[in-house]
Design a protein around this motif. Structure first.
Motif, PDB file in Angstrom:
ATOM      1  N   UNK A  92      -2.998  11.460  -3.913  1.00 22.54           N
ATOM      2  CA  UNK A  92      -1.923  11.852  -4.818  1.00 22.54           C
ATOM      3  C   UNK A  92      -1.963  11.017  -6.106  1.00 22.54           C
ATOM      4  N   UNK A  93      -2.183   9.718  -5.962  1.00 22.04           N
ATOM      5  CA  UNK A  93      -2.270   8.861  -7.145  1.00 22.04           C
ATOM      6  C   UNK A  93      -3.453   9.294  -8.012  1.00 22.04           C
ATOM      7  N   UNK A  94      -4.568   9.612  -7.378  1.00 20.37           N
ATOM      8  CA  UNK A  94      -5.747  10.058  -8.128  1.00 20.37           C
ATOM      9  C   UNK A  94      -5.450  11.341  -8.878  1.00 20.37           C
ATOM     10  N   UNK A  95      -4.776  12.248  -8.211  1.00 24.46           N
ATOM     11  CA  UNK A  95      -4.433  13.530  -8.844  1.00 24.46           C
ATOM     12  C   UNK A  95      -3.517  13.312 -10.045  1.00 24.46           C
ATOM     13  N   UNK A  96      -2.525  12.459  -9.887  1.00 21.27           N
ATOM     14  CA  UNK A  96      -1.549  12.226 -10.957  1.00 21.27           C
ATOM     15  C   UNK A  96      -2.165  11.479 -12.134  1.00 21.27           C
ATOM     16  N   UNK A  97      -3.131  10.590 -11.855  1.00 21.87           N
ATOM     17  CA  UNK A  97      -3.692   9.749 -12.919  1.00 21.87           C
ATOM     18  C   UNK A  97      -5.034  10.273 -13.413  1.00 21.87           C
ATOM     19  N   UNK A  98      -5.511  11.360 -12.825  1.00 14.52           N
ATOM     20  CA  UNK A  98      -6.781  11.924 -13.266  1.00 14.52           C
ATOM     21  C   UNK A  98      -7.992  11.123 -12.844  1.00 14.52           C
ATOM     22  N   UNK A  99      -7.889  10.432 -11.697  1.00 19.24           N
ATOM     23  CA  UNK A  99      -9.005   9.608 -11.232  1.00 19.24           C
ATOM     24  C   UNK A  99      -9.530  10.070  -9.879  1.00 19.24           C
ATOM     25  N   UNK A 100     -10.199   9.153  -9.203  1.00 20.12           N
ATOM     26  CA  UNK A 100     -10.770   9.418  -7.889  1.00 20.12           C
ATOM     27  C   UNK A 100      -9.972   8.670  -6.814  1.00 20.12           C
ATOM     28  N   UNK A 101      -9.782   9.287  -5.659  1.00 25.02           N
ATOM     29  CA  UNK A 101      -9.029   8.624  -4.586  1.00 25.02           C
ATOM     30  C   UNK A 101      -9.674   7.303  -4.176  1.00 25.02           C
ATOM     31  N   UNK A 102     -11.001   7.253  -4.225  1.00 26.46           N
ATOM     32  CA  UNK A 102     -11.677   6.024  -3.791  1.00 26.46           C
ATOM     33  C   UNK A 102     -11.542   4.898  -4.818  1.00 26.46           C
ATOM     34  N   UNK A 103     -10.889   5.176  -5.949  1.00 22.47           N
ATOM     35  CA  UNK A 103     -10.578   4.111  -6.905  1.00 22.47           C
ATOM     36  C   UNK A 103      -9.126   3.666  -6.799  1.00 22.47           C
ATOM     37  N   UNK A 104      -8.446   4.094  -5.729  1.00 18.36           N
ATOM     38  CA  UNK A 104      -7.039   3.743  -5.549  1.00 18.36           C
ATOM     39  C   UNK A 104      -6.873   2.898  -4.282  1.00 18.36           C
ATOM     40  N   UNK A 105      -6.478   1.647  -4.456  1.00 17.82           N
ATOM     41  CA  UNK A 105      -6.175   0.798  -3.299  1.00 17.82           C
ATOM     42  C   UNK A 105      -4.753   1.075  -2.847  1.00 17.82           C
ATOM     43  N   UNK A 106      -4.525   0.921  -1.527  1.00 16.93           N
ATOM     44  CA  UNK A 106      -3.202   1.170  -0.956  1.00 16.93           C
ATOM     45  C   UNK A 106      -2.761  -0.075  -0.196  1.00 16.93           C
ATOM     46  N   UNK A 107      -1.513  -0.463  -0.371  1.00 11.64           N
ATOM     47  CA  UNK A 107      -0.940  -1.621   0.336  1.00 11.64           C
ATOM     48  C   UNK A 107       0.403  -1.218   0.930  1.00 11.64           C
ATOM     49  N   UNK A 108       0.654  -1.661   2.163  1.00 12.89           N
ATOM     50  CA  UNK A 108       1.940  -1.375   2.804  1.00 12.89           C
ATOM     51  C   UNK A 108       2.456  -2.631   3.470  1.00 12.89           C
ATOM     52  N   UNK A 109       3.771  -2.743   3.590  1.00 14.24           N
ATOM     53  CA  UNK A 109       4.362  -3.880   4.285  1.00 14.24           C
ATOM     54  C   UNK A 109       5.673  -3.458   4.933  1.00 14.24           C
ATOM     55  N   UNK A 110       5.935  -4.033   6.096  1.00 15.45           N
ATOM     56  CA  UNK A 110       7.136  -3.682   6.856  1.00 15.45           C
ATOM     57  C   UNK A 110       6.824  -3.793   8.332  1.00 15.45           C
ATOM     58  N   UNK A 111       7.521  -3.022   9.152  1.00 14.05           N
ATOM     59  CA  UNK A 111       7.332  -3.094  10.592  1.00 14.05           C
ATOM     60  C   UNK A 111       6.042  -2.409  11.032  1.00 14.05           C
ATOM     61  N   UNK A 112       5.376  -3.033  12.013  1.00 10.09           N
ATOM     62  CA  UNK A 112       4.205  -2.444  12.649  1.00 10.09           C
ATOM     63  C   UNK A 112       4.662  -1.430  13.694  1.00 10.09           C
ATOM     64  N   UNK A 113       3.885  -0.353  13.850  1.00 17.63           N
ATOM     65  CA  UNK A 113       4.120   0.567  14.963  1.00 17.63           C
ATOM     66  C   UNK A 113       5.144   1.648  14.680  1.00 17.63           C
ATOM     67  N   UNK A 114       5.634   1.712  13.449  1.00 15.11           N
ATOM     68  CA  UNK A 114       6.616   2.720  13.085  1.00 15.11           C
ATOM     69  C   UNK A 114       5.939   3.781  12.212  1.00 15.11           C
ATOM     70  N   UNK A 115       6.307   5.032  12.358  1.00 17.82           N
ATOM     71  CA  UNK A 115       5.768   6.054  11.462  1.00 17.82           C
ATOM     72  C   UNK A 115       6.186   5.761  10.017  1.00 17.82           C
ATOM     73  N   UNK A 116       5.316   6.132   9.076  1.00 14.16           N
ATOM     74  CA  UNK A 116       5.659   6.016   7.658  1.00 14.16           C
ATOM     75  C   UNK A 116       5.879   7.434   7.148  1.00 14.16           C
TER      76      UNK A 116
END
Lengths: 385, 385
Positions: A92-116
């Motif tokens: 989605x970020x790649x689509x919005x910014x006109x780039x490639x998905x493999x150029x987008x790093x993803x970071x998450x933080x919060x509880x383990x084991x819960x659906x996002x």
């Protein structure tokens, strides 16, 4: 401030609704170039969250155009949909910014084991993209907070270029890496190899020496991106120094905001036969619950320091160790000579300095840790309930 | 009961005045023979207390006639007089009992770095000697208590012979060995090598698997003495089994009495590639402050279990790990399949069982630990003040 102090970067932080509190929880940092070189380091925990598994693959070509981050969920060990959610958010970020998905790093933080929740996350990413701004750094820093009480931002200046960074992390803070997400940006021109060398040099002596509770996260990520927008190519040494300065500043802020801490404790080991020995000894003391509880009670119980030192494999002779607390040498020559009385040590302030002189060599290291308090127990026994 | 259940042993416990509380603080256990074979194991902490430095030398010939123990002071890192005090107490016991100082083991427990008052200790030893009795085991077990809330004693029977033991220990309980003093006696006839083999086999799977707070003491000592008074010489296997039974019983008692604990947590690891792997994984979970705080809050936060498993070097694939808490499989195939809901787990009782199935082999191990509670923090921040 923060990740938008460097030219060529825009950022945003928004309320997506992942956090029950209604606080900001999605951040986006975009590199508008002209360069898109990048480096990253990740948790050494072998149980890794989905965004880490994704981002490790995106960084192999030394190129990133954006980092998308969320709080309100670690996206870790939450069934097969978790990785798909990470992948979809990069697409989605790649689509919005006109780039490639493999150029987008993803970071998450919060509880383990819960659906996002993917629809909520995706709506947040669209909102963040719409709000991208060269002044968006502080909002992004706020959106990645979990139990942090303050947003963490830092900057350092080079000759015609700057480095800026943001970080989150308050618990599960043990190294290699600490539980934290960090994004650092620079408008210096630098290739990926130079960035990688600068980042590894910086994290080795900053985030890797932060150990507030001995617990290693599944989600730790530190990303460094260069836009080259300043047109200046610094030397490796100059870039490494500036990145290290930002990392050290952020690590200090993480230290001061550690969950439930009443004391910020620096364990300095000198006279070690090697730097590894110094780190091992300092970390053993930093992980002693008995020592940490004693500091909470303003009790200069150096016997617990010594008992922790004795569990290591470092080179030392027990009868040569000196221990000082806040400048008072309470243990001299491993107790074979009497030290100053413990009653001379004042631990009522926030800062505590423990100096362990091994007298076995010339290497040193300092580990930053926290005391073990009722607030730590409370915060971590009630976190998910 | 206790160390006097075996024929050939007398014991006593008295109030010497080492403890400000006025509770019993000196114990003496004497082997009247006809045999005096013995074995012992000590802390692997490289910073060792004076009584450990002494007792390690006394045991080299596999012979002991007595053990003298005190609470109210660890006699550790307290200046040059500390070792002299240990030596003097062994000499005094030898003089009173008509033996050799090198046949007297010495054990101390209490605060590190504090002087141990020699005249008070010596008066206590004389009083204990005067009260030596074949019924003195319980009094001796009481005199070695520190923050223990109950005295720990155990017995096991062989065919015509018995094994009895006593233990103390409530904090600084981590293995190799746990912070504890243990004396075990038997009226079986056995040489020192047989006793040593029995003791090492027993401690490896009992005291060494107790890890309530990850902190290793400077004073841990486990002594096994045989009087041969039964006239029966058991096989190695029979003796090892009985000694192991006593050690396991005492270890369970130490576990249940751990400082400040509200939950007794058994971490069982199965399907490990080796026993060492199983122990490493179980110990990593047992040392996670975040996991231990969650259990205190009755929170089945299995993500913290997984995060701890991931810090180890054990053989496993993250996507094959199953985790159960009190019989409910909350994590299946490393989160790649959904497990039972955490809300099905009831942690309100004292006993907590965590099962980590690595699915990487056939080895198993269990580590016994405690939760991280307000009472633990309170007790250990106020202990010496």
């Amino acid at each position: 401030m923060s990740v938008t102090v460097a030219a060529g970067f825009r950022a945003a932080g928004v309320v997506a609704g992942l956090k029950p509190s209604g606080k900001p929880d999605v951040a986006l940092v975009v590199n508008d170039g002209p360069q898109h070189s990048a480096a990253a380091v990740f948790t050494s925990n072998r149980c890794k969250a989905n965004p880490v598994l994704w981002s490790e693959r995106t960084i192999v070509d030394g190129r990133l155009s954006a980092v998308v981050l969320n709080s309100g969920g670690a996206n870790c060990y939450n069934g097969p949909e978790g990785f798909q959610t990470t992948h979809a958010s990069a697409e989605l970020v790649a689509e919005l910014t006109g780039g490639q998905a493999f150029d987008v790093a993803v970071c998450s933080t919060g509880l383990i084991g819960q659906p996002l929740d993917r629809p909520i996350l995706e709506a947040g990413i669209r909102a963040a993209h719409a709000q991208l701004s060269p002044d968006g750094g502080p909002a992004a820093a706020e959106a990645i907070m979990t139990t942090d009480t303050v947003a963490k931002q830092a900057t350092a200046s080079g000759d015609g270029w700057v480095v800026g960074g943001m970080a989150k992390g308050a618990g599960m803070l043990a190294p290699a890496l600490a539980t934290m997400l960090v994004v650092i940006t620079t408008d210096a021109a630098a290739d990926a190899a130079t960035l990688d060398a600068a980042l590894r040099a910086a994290t080795k002596t900053t985030f890797d020496r932060l150990d507030t509770d001995g617990c290693m996260s599944t989600n730790d990520t530190v990303v460094l991106m260069a836009s080259g927008a300043s047109g200046v190519t610094p030397t490796q040494d100059a870039l490494s120094a500036a990145v290290t300065a930002v990392c050290a500043d952020l690590a200090e802020q993480l230290w001061h905001d550690a969950e439930g801490a009443h004391h910020d404790i620096a364990i300095e080991v000198t006279g070690a036969a090697s730097e590894d020995d110094a780190v091992e000894v300092a970390r053993a003391v930093a992980r002693s619950n008995l020592f940490k509880a004693a500091v909470f009670g303003n009790d200069p119980n150096w016997g617990r320091v010594l008992a922790a030192v004795g569990t290591t494999t470092a080179v030392f002779e027990p009868e040569k160790i000196d221990i000082s607390m806040n400048g008072v040498k309470v243990c001299r020559a491993g107790g074979t000579q009497f030290g100053e009385p413990s009653t001379s040590v004042d631990l009522t302030g926030r800062q505590v300095h423990v100096l362990v002189e091994l007298n076995a060599g010339a290497s040193t290291a300092t580990i930053l840790t926290s005391d073990l308090t009722h607030d730590y127990v409370h915060e971590n026994s009630a976190y998910s309930t």
